[in-house]
Design an enzyme around this catalytic site. Structure first.
Site, short mmCIF file in Angstrom:
data_model
loop_
_atom_site.label_atom_id
_atom_site.label_comp_id
_atom_site.label_asym_id
_atom_site.label_seq_id
_atom_site.Cartn_x
_atom_site.Cartn_y
_atom_site.Cartn_z
N LYS A 21 58.77 4.20 3.67
CA LYS A 21 58.95 4.49 2.24
C LYS A 21 58.28 3.39 1.42
O LYS A 21 57.56 3.67 0.47
CB LYS A 21 60.44 4.54 1.91
CG LYS A 21 60.77 4.46 0.43
CD LYS A 21 62.23 4.54 0.13
CE LYS A 21 62.91 3.21 0.16
NZ LYS A 21 62.74 2.36 -1.01
N ASN A 22 58.48 2.14 1.82
CA ASN A 22 58.00 1.02 1.01
C ASN A 22 56.51 0.73 1.19
O ASN A 22 55.96 -0.09 0.48
CB ASN A 22 58.85 -0.23 1.25
CG ASN A 22 60.25 -0.04 0.68
OD1 ASN A 22 60.49 0.93 -0.05
ND2 ASN A 22 61.16 -0.91 1.04
N CYS A 114 69.59 -2.60 -11.86
CA CYS A 114 70.01 -1.58 -10.89
C CYS A 114 71.12 -2.23 -10.09
O CYS A 114 71.46 -3.38 -10.29
CB CYS A 114 68.84 -1.16 -10.02
SG CYS A 114 68.48 -2.38 -8.79
N ARG A 119 66.30 -7.50 -11.45
CA ARG A 119 64.98 -7.11 -10.95
C ARG A 119 63.93 -7.00 -12.07
O ARG A 119 63.46 -5.93 -12.42
CB ARG A 119 65.10 -5.82 -10.15
CG ARG A 119 66.09 -6.02 -9.01
CD ARG A 119 66.26 -4.84 -8.15
NE ARG A 119 65.07 -4.63 -7.33
CZ ARG A 119 64.94 -3.53 -6.56
NH1 ARG A 119 65.87 -2.62 -6.57
NH2 ARG A 119 63.85 -3.38 -5.84
N ASP A 302 66.75 -5.81 3.24
CA ASP A 302 67.08 -4.37 3.33
C ASP A 302 67.89 -4.03 4.57
O ASP A 302 68.29 -2.88 4.74
CB ASP A 302 65.79 -3.54 3.32
CG ASP A 302 65.10 -3.62 1.98
OD1 ASP A 302 63.92 -3.25 1.89
OD2 ASP A 302 65.74 -4.08 1.01
N ARG A 394 67.47 8.72 -0.71
CA ARG A 394 66.28 8.09 -1.31
C ARG A 394 65.32 7.60 -0.22
O ARG A 394 64.12 7.55 -0.42
CB ARG A 394 66.69 6.88 -2.15
CG ARG A 394 67.57 7.21 -3.30
CD ARG A 394 67.71 6.01 -4.19
NE ARG A 394 66.41 5.67 -4.75
CZ ARG A 394 66.25 5.21 -5.98
NH1 ARG A 394 67.29 5.03 -6.75
NH2 ARG A 394 65.06 4.92 -6.45
C1 EPZ Z 1 60.63 -4.34 -2.60
O1 EPZ Z 1 61.25 -4.35 -3.87
C2 EPZ Z 1 61.28 -3.19 -1.83
N1 EPZ Z 1 61.03 -1.94 -2.53
C3 EPZ Z 1 62.79 -3.44 -1.73
O2 EPZ Z 1 63.33 -2.39 -0.93
C4 EPZ Z 1 63.01 -4.77 -1.01
O3 EPZ Z 1 64.40 -5.05 -0.97
C5 EPZ Z 1 62.28 -5.89 -1.76
O4 EPZ Z 1 60.88 -5.56 -1.89
C6 EPZ Z 1 62.39 -7.23 -1.04
O5 EPZ Z 1 61.87 -7.11 0.25
C7 EPZ Z 1 59.81 -1.36 -2.40
O6 EPZ Z 1 58.92 -1.87 -1.74
C8 EPZ Z 1 59.61 -0.06 -3.11
P1 EPZ Z 1 60.58 -8.12 -5.03
P2 EPZ Z 1 60.63 -5.28 -5.07
O7 EPZ Z 1 59.69 -7.98 -6.19
O8 EPZ Z 1 59.16 -5.27 -5.00
C9 EPZ Z 1 62.56 -11.09 -8.08
C10 EPZ Z 1 64.82 -0.67 -0.36
O9 EPZ Z 1 66.02 -0.67 -0.07
N2 EPZ Z 1 61.44 -10.75 -8.96
O10 EPZ Z 1 60.07 -8.76 -3.77
O11 EPZ Z 1 61.30 -4.87 -6.31
C11 EPZ Z 1 63.54 -9.91 -7.99
O12 EPZ Z 1 64.43 -9.96 -9.08
C12 EPZ Z 1 64.32 -1.51 -1.52
O13 EPZ Z 1 63.95 -0.01 0.25
C13 EPZ Z 1 61.28 -11.46 -10.15
O14 EPZ Z 1 62.06 -12.35 -10.46
O15 EPZ Z 1 61.17 -6.71 -4.61
C14 EPZ Z 1 64.24 -10.14 -6.68
O16 EPZ Z 1 65.31 -11.06 -6.85
C15 EPZ Z 1 65.45 -2.25 -2.22
N3 EPZ Z 1 60.25 -11.14 -10.99
C16 EPZ Z 1 63.15 -10.79 -5.82
O17 EPZ Z 1 62.13 -11.24 -6.72
C17 EPZ Z 1 59.35 -10.15 -10.68
O18 EPZ Z 1 58.40 -9.92 -11.48
C18 EPZ Z 1 62.53 -9.83 -4.82
O19 EPZ Z 1 61.94 -8.81 -5.53
C19 EPZ Z 1 59.53 -9.44 -9.48
C20 EPZ Z 1 60.57 -9.76 -8.63
#
Ligand code: EPZ
Length: 413
Positions: A21-22, A114, A119, A302, A394
């Site tokens: 999915k990701n 969320c 996020r 995850d 999802r």
């Molecule tokens: C991806 O989300 C995945 N989703 C998530 O999977 C996964 O948990 C996450 O990466 C971490 O591995 C998809 O790929 C669609 P991040 P993403 O940006 O990209 C902070 C699932 O269950 N952050 O690496 O949103 C954020 O708040 C989902 O399949 C900022 O501060 O994750 C978080 O604390 C859930 N500013 C941390 O980084 C930003 O601009 C990780 O977020 C972006 C992120």
């Protein structure tokens, strides 16, 4: 929608994992960078794919889901993403980079929070700004505009998966070279880079913490098969270990499962790797372990909820620290209702193993929490009803059917 499971059955047999999915979500966004006929193979019918396909249709780009293939005819992007669709899924932000690169301007509603935290998208916007885009935040929308994107050096304060992917897509059609430093190393980031390169892009270093993108003038349509879903695979590995079963999980890249495998072995499970499959069994009692979630190749956030459900019946106390998200223990309350003994202090949870969980009425708060509650139900005494199971849809295609086939007493209502 509810999932009803009567616990106690050992899972046995073979289960097939879908494409990730990701990986699929950013790849579907990246199709917008090209023009023409594109086919993405082995795409599961899951809700997040439906949402992003609807969103891309909304942009004026025709997308059809035929059997397990997504067929695109990418033409001009006519509209901006609609608030209705964007608010349903955070990954909708992944279309920002491609639209900015193709159209020179993108407007999208700001992320709501969320269940697992605020996020923000500040790192995504920092990247677009570094590439020369003017960023405007007003009336709940964010607009990024640049007549030309120019390659640049971008340092990510956190190795954000989404920010790395979004910036990579915007930079693919920029003038000159872009360097993303402290980039995310996740396999899904590498798969996106491979897809863009298959379309004629020039990306190197994906999978390391410095990714270089040499902008090109255009990207050509291509057919592509994304990597297997390491989190879906990990979820079935946990279900096999939790029920003391013996399951072969097919369509797996063992390299991507290292952290999950290591922790399962530490807990006393048996894990046998094959070239594109992994077998998990457990005959001994579950040993307590320490887990800290980290960006890849660290232990994946995850899989945190699923391990918490599994370790609820360990012989002793385990410790889980969630270092990626600030609020990803929502499943803890629900596990307490099933008799688990867990205490959370900030981002650390102490799980004191109990002999058995008991079935109860519980609620899924997010995708992985929902999967974790089903895993808990598989081992609990009596009936567990997992409410809000739409969250599970999802990211898990035919989750109930696949578990049924492995011997679980489970239905969807
Ligand atoms: C991806 O989300 C995945 N989703 C998530 O999977 C996964 O948990 C996450 O990466 C971490 O591995 C998809 O790929 C669609 P991040 P993403 O940006 O990209 C902070 C699932 O269950 N952050 O690496 O949103 C954020 O708040 C989902 O399949 C900022 O501060 O994750 C978080 O604390 C859930 N500013 C941390 O980084 C930003 O601009 C990780 O977020 C972006 C992120």
């Amino acid at each position: 929608m509810e999932i009803i499971v009567n616990g106690g059955n050992r899972l046995e047999g073979v289960v097939e994992v879908n494409s990730s999915k990701n990986a699929i979500l950013p790849i579907l966004a990246a199709t917008l960078l090209s023009n023409g006929h594109i086919e993405i193979n082995k795409v599961p019918k899951i809700r997040d794919v439906k949402i992003i396909s609807d969103l891309i249709n909304d942009l004026g780009v025709e997308v059809k889901h035929e059997q397990n293939k997504l067929v695109y005819n990418v033409s001009d992007i006519k509209n901006y993403p609609s608030y209705e669709l964007v608010r349903q899924m955070r990954a909708s932000f992944l279309v920002m980079g491609p639209i900015l690169a193709k159209k020179g301007k993108v407007k999208i509603s700001l992320p709501g929070g969320c269940a697992i935290g605020t996020r923000p998208i500040d790192l995504h916007l920092k990247g677009f700004h570094a590439l020369g885009a003017k960023i405007d935040l007003s009336h709940g929308d964010v607009t990024a505009e640049a007549s030309n994107l120019i390659g640049s050096h971008i340092y990510l304060d956190f190795p954000s998966v989404g920010a790395t992917e979004n910036i990579m897509m915007a930079a693919a059609l920029a003038k000159g070279s872009t360097y993303i430093e402290n980039a995310a190393l996740e396999p899904e980031v590498v798969d996106l880079a491979n897809f863009i390169n298959a379309m004629g892009g020039k990306i190197s270093g994906a999978g390391t913490n410095v990714v270089k993108i040499d902008g090109v003038n255009e990207l050509k349509p291509v057919n592509y098969t994304p990597i297997p879903d390491r989190i879906e695979a990990g979820t079935y590995m946990i279900a096999a270990a939790a029920t003391g079963g013996n399951v072969l999980i097919n369509n797996v890249i063992p390299e991507h499962m290292k952290a999950i495998t290591a922790k399962l072995v530490e807990s006393g499970a048996i894990v046998e790797e094959e070239s594109n499959a992994i077998r998990v069994a457990r005959t001994e009692s579950i040993k307590p372990i320490y887990i800290k979630t980290l960006p890849y190749p660290g232990f994946p956030t995850d899989m945190q909820a699923q391990f918490m459900a599994y370790l609820s019946c360990a012989l002793g106390s385990s410790v889980i620290t969630e270092s990626v998200f600030e609020n990803r223990f929502m499943h803890l309350q629900e596990l307490l209702r099933m008799g688990a003994e867990i205490k959370a202090e900030g981002r650390t949870a102490i799980i004191k193993g109990v002999k058995k969980l008991t079935g109860a009425n519980v609620k899924a708060t997010d995708l992985r929490a929902g999967a974790a509650l089903v895993v808990a139900g598989l081992t609990a005494e009596g009936e567990t009803i997992v409410g809000n199971s739409i969250h599970v849809d999802r990211g898990y295609e035919n989750f109930v059917e696949k578990l049924n086939k492995l011997g679980a007493d489970i239905i969807k209502k």
